[in-house]
Write a protein that holds these residues in place. Structure first.
Motif, short mmCIF file in Angstrom:
data_model
loop_
_atom_site.label_atom_id
_atom_site.label_comp_id
_atom_site.label_asym_id
_atom_site.label_seq_id
_atom_site.Cartn_x
_atom_site.Cartn_y
_atom_site.Cartn_z
N GLU A 205 5.31 -1.50 1.06
CA GLU A 205 5.15 -0.85 2.39
C GLU A 205 4.20 -2.04 2.76
O GLU A 205 4.04 -1.95 4.50
CB GLU A 205 3.56 0.27 1.08
CG GLU A 205 2.53 1.15 2.07
CD GLU A 205 3.62 1.85 3.27
OE1 GLU A 205 4.26 1.99 2.78
OE2 GLU A 205 2.68 2.10 4.75
N HIS B 106 7.51 12.64 -10.52
CA HIS B 106 8.35 12.12 -9.62
C HIS B 106 7.00 13.36 -8.47
O HIS B 106 6.51 12.45 -7.52
CB HIS B 106 10.07 13.29 -9.60
CG HIS B 106 10.23 12.07 -9.70
ND1 HIS B 106 10.80 11.01 -9.55
CD2 HIS B 106 11.84 12.43 -10.63
CE1 HIS B 106 12.63 9.86 -9.52
NE2 HIS B 106 12.12 11.14 -10.84
N GLU B 110 5.11 11.53 -5.23
CA GLU B 110 5.29 12.18 -3.60
C GLU B 110 4.13 12.46 -3.52
O GLU B 110 3.79 11.66 -2.56
CB GLU B 110 6.92 12.73 -4.14
CG GLU B 110 8.04 12.34 -5.03
CD GLU B 110 9.26 12.02 -3.66
OE1 GLU B 110 8.95 12.79 -2.43
OE2 GLU B 110 9.51 11.55 -3.45
N GLU B 111 3.48 12.77 -4.37
CA GLU B 111 2.12 13.71 -3.70
C GLU B 111 1.23 12.57 -3.46
O GLU B 111 0.45 12.54 -2.57
CB GLU B 111 1.29 14.69 -4.68
CG GLU B 111 0.66 15.33 -4.27
CD GLU B 111 -0.33 15.92 -5.44
OE1 GLU B 111 0.85 16.96 -6.08
OE2 GLU B 111 -1.26 15.92 -5.27
N LEU B 113 1.74 9.11 -2.73
CA LEU B 113 2.36 8.12 -1.47
C LEU B 113 2.10 8.97 -0.40
O LEU B 113 2.00 8.49 0.96
CB LEU B 113 3.94 8.26 -1.78
CG LEU B 113 4.65 7.07 -2.66
CD1 LEU B 113 5.62 7.35 -2.43
CD2 LEU B 113 4.15 5.73 -2.71
N ASP B 114 2.16 10.52 -0.18
CA ASP B 114 1.66 11.30 0.76
C ASP B 114 0.21 10.63 1.52
O ASP B 114 -0.31 10.74 2.48
CB ASP B 114 2.35 12.74 0.36
CG ASP B 114 3.17 13.10 0.82
OD1 ASP B 114 3.99 12.58 1.68
OD2 ASP B 114 3.71 14.19 0.05
N TRP B 118 1.74 6.07 2.57
CA TRP B 118 2.69 4.80 2.69
C TRP B 118 4.12 4.64 2.30
O TRP B 118 4.90 5.93 1.57
CB TRP B 118 2.39 4.04 1.25
CG TRP B 118 1.10 3.78 0.49
CD1 TRP B 118 0.65 3.41 1.00
CD2 TRP B 118 0.98 3.34 -0.30
NE1 TRP B 118 -0.43 2.53 0.62
CE2 TRP B 118 -0.57 2.26 -0.94
CE3 TRP B 118 2.09 2.74 -1.83
CZ2 TRP B 118 -0.80 1.71 -1.67
CZ3 TRP B 118 1.11 2.08 -2.69
CH2 TRP B 118 -0.31 1.26 -2.76
N SER B 119 4.46 5.58 4.02
CA SER B 119 5.60 5.95 4.70
C SER B 119 7.15 5.16 4.45
O SER B 119 7.64 5.55 3.92
CB SER B 119 5.35 6.38 6.03
OG SER B 119 4.94 5.66 6.60
N ASN B 120 6.38 4.31 4.14
CA ASN B 120 7.73 2.50 4.24
C ASN B 120 7.79 3.12 2.87
O ASN B 120 9.31 2.90 2.65
CB ASN B 120 7.13 1.67 4.45
CG ASN B 120 6.53 1.68 6.13
OD1 ASN B 120 7.44 1.91 7.49
ND2 ASN B 120 5.38 1.23 6.50
N LYS B 122 7.87 5.41 0.65
CA LYS B 122 8.36 6.72 0.47
C LYS B 122 10.21 6.84 0.67
O LYS B 122 10.76 7.46 0.41
CB LYS B 122 7.80 7.95 1.37
CG LYS B 122 8.08 9.13 0.70
CD LYS B 122 6.54 10.39 0.82
CE LYS B 122 7.31 11.36 -0.03
NZ LYS B 122 6.77 12.88 0.65
N THR B 125 11.55 5.22 -1.92
CA THR B 125 11.39 6.25 -3.48
C THR B 125 13.30 6.09 -4.20
O THR B 125 13.11 5.86 -5.13
CB THR B 125 10.59 7.00 -3.68
OG1 THR B 125 11.81 8.18 -2.48
CG2 THR B 125 9.80 7.47 -2.59
N TYR B 131 9.21 1.52 -7.82
CA TYR B 131 8.67 3.62 -7.40
C TYR B 131 9.67 4.11 -8.93
O TYR B 131 8.76 5.15 -9.32
CB TYR B 131 9.31 4.05 -6.58
CG TYR B 131 9.33 5.77 -6.25
CD1 TYR B 131 8.48 6.68 -6.31
CD2 TYR B 131 11.11 6.69 -6.79
CE1 TYR B 131 8.02 7.77 -6.07
CE2 TYR B 131 10.66 7.99 -7.21
CZ TYR B 131 9.39 8.82 -7.03
OH TYR B 131 9.29 10.11 -6.78
#
Lengths: 214, 214
Positions: A205, B106, B110-111, B113-114, B118-120, B122, B125, B131
């Motif tokens: 990140e 999973h 994902e939750e 990272l949201d 951490w959009s990068n 994500k 993944t 990940y």
């Protein structure tokens, strides 16, 4: 509960549970007649701990037995009981005290503890495997010609102190002393891979934020 | 410098250096006549990196060769070059996607990272071993009946983000792009054991502060 239910609730095969019982990793159930024993929540919890050490931590049965001996020793105060259980986990080999890099690493590690004001950890340097692991890791850096300054090491140490507070806060949410020690051992086996994964994700990140993807 | 001096300065035996040269882990020196080659600082640095991966990281020669291939590929941008080199390091086995705990892990990852923004990370993944490691670690917690909340996981992740910033800041102190990538690989091999040792030391310090030694 009966053996079949213990197996169902834990997800561990009855043959494996019987093996753990024979090896003394699980205390015997309460015998209700010659062929049937009753198990309770403490057996379920213990089974969980044994599985974590064997399946995730890949520890040999003898080590698991030694760790459990400390977990169950309620004659010890909490710090020593936690320490004894965690110190029975596999550790790095002893550093070679004749090696010049190891000697330099000892000086750097002691200086670090002073700078951080970790006076309790300093009292344990002669017996703590964690201190020996640090010396081995710092010596590896020095042997490869990296003189990372103590400043940087101290910054990492302060962040690890914050994670240790989260670790102990989580341990404290468990009511009984036995569950606290069990949770600490589980944490040692399971949390390290999780933190490693989070750190590598965070590097991805941060790298993408700083340099983009091209 | 000649082979003998390269050996002296690196602490690596000449027979071992010749082996690395034959295996292509070290680029050939500049041939000055039929029997003598000259080596320079880049050879010394490369030798350091190879030793770290083989002796500290215990990586097989084939893996070292693959990592070095990415380190030397200057057609790639920094994030991808770093990623490719680090992703060639040994990783956890693939999670079993048919397992209910893996599927739950999973969703939790994902939750997380949201929540962290951490959009990068994500975006990566589907290809990132980091990940996958996180999913495996979270699934292990869930399989053992620990539902640590995402809040706690997020607290750990934020601390790991701070360590990742220190990692990248250190990488950036090195002048050339090649040294930056080399340092990142060294860091991946050497820093993890050091952080583990610091965390266990911090647990001892914090435990003694909270509960004393008795």
């Amino acid at each position: 509960m009966r053996l079949a239910e213990l197996s169902r609730r834990s997800g561990v095969a009855t043959a494996t549970i019987k093996y753990y019982l024979r090896e003394g990793l699980l205390p015997p159930g309460r015998q209700v007649n010659t062929t049937t024993a009753e198990y309770d929540e403490t057996h379920l919890r213990r089974l969980r701990l044994v599985r974590a050490m064997i399946q995730v931590g890949r520890l040999p049965v003898a080590t698991v037995r030694e760790v459990l001996g400390h977990v169950d020793d309620d004659s010890l105060g909490r710090t020593i009981r936690l320490g004894a259980a965690l110190w029975a986990l596999p550790q790095v080999p002893e550093p070679d005290e004749d090696d010049e890099f190891v000697r330099a690493a000892h000086r750097e590690a002691e200086e670090l503890l002073d700078r951080l004001g970790w006076s309790n950890a300093k009292l344990l340097t002669s017996i703590s495997p964690a201190y020996r692991s640090l010396v081995v890791a710092v010596a590896a850096f020095r042997r490869l010609g990296y003189d990372r300054d103590t400043e940087l090491l101290a910054s990492y140490a302060k962040l690890m102190h914050e994670t240790a507070k989260l670790d102990l806060d989580f341990v404290e949410t468990h009511p009984s002393e036995a569950e606290k020690v069990e949770t600490a051992v589980l944490g040692a086996v399971l949390t390290e891979p999780m933190l490693g994964a989070l750190r590598r994700l965070a590097q991805e990140e941060e790298s993408a934020r700083r340099y983009g993807f091209e």
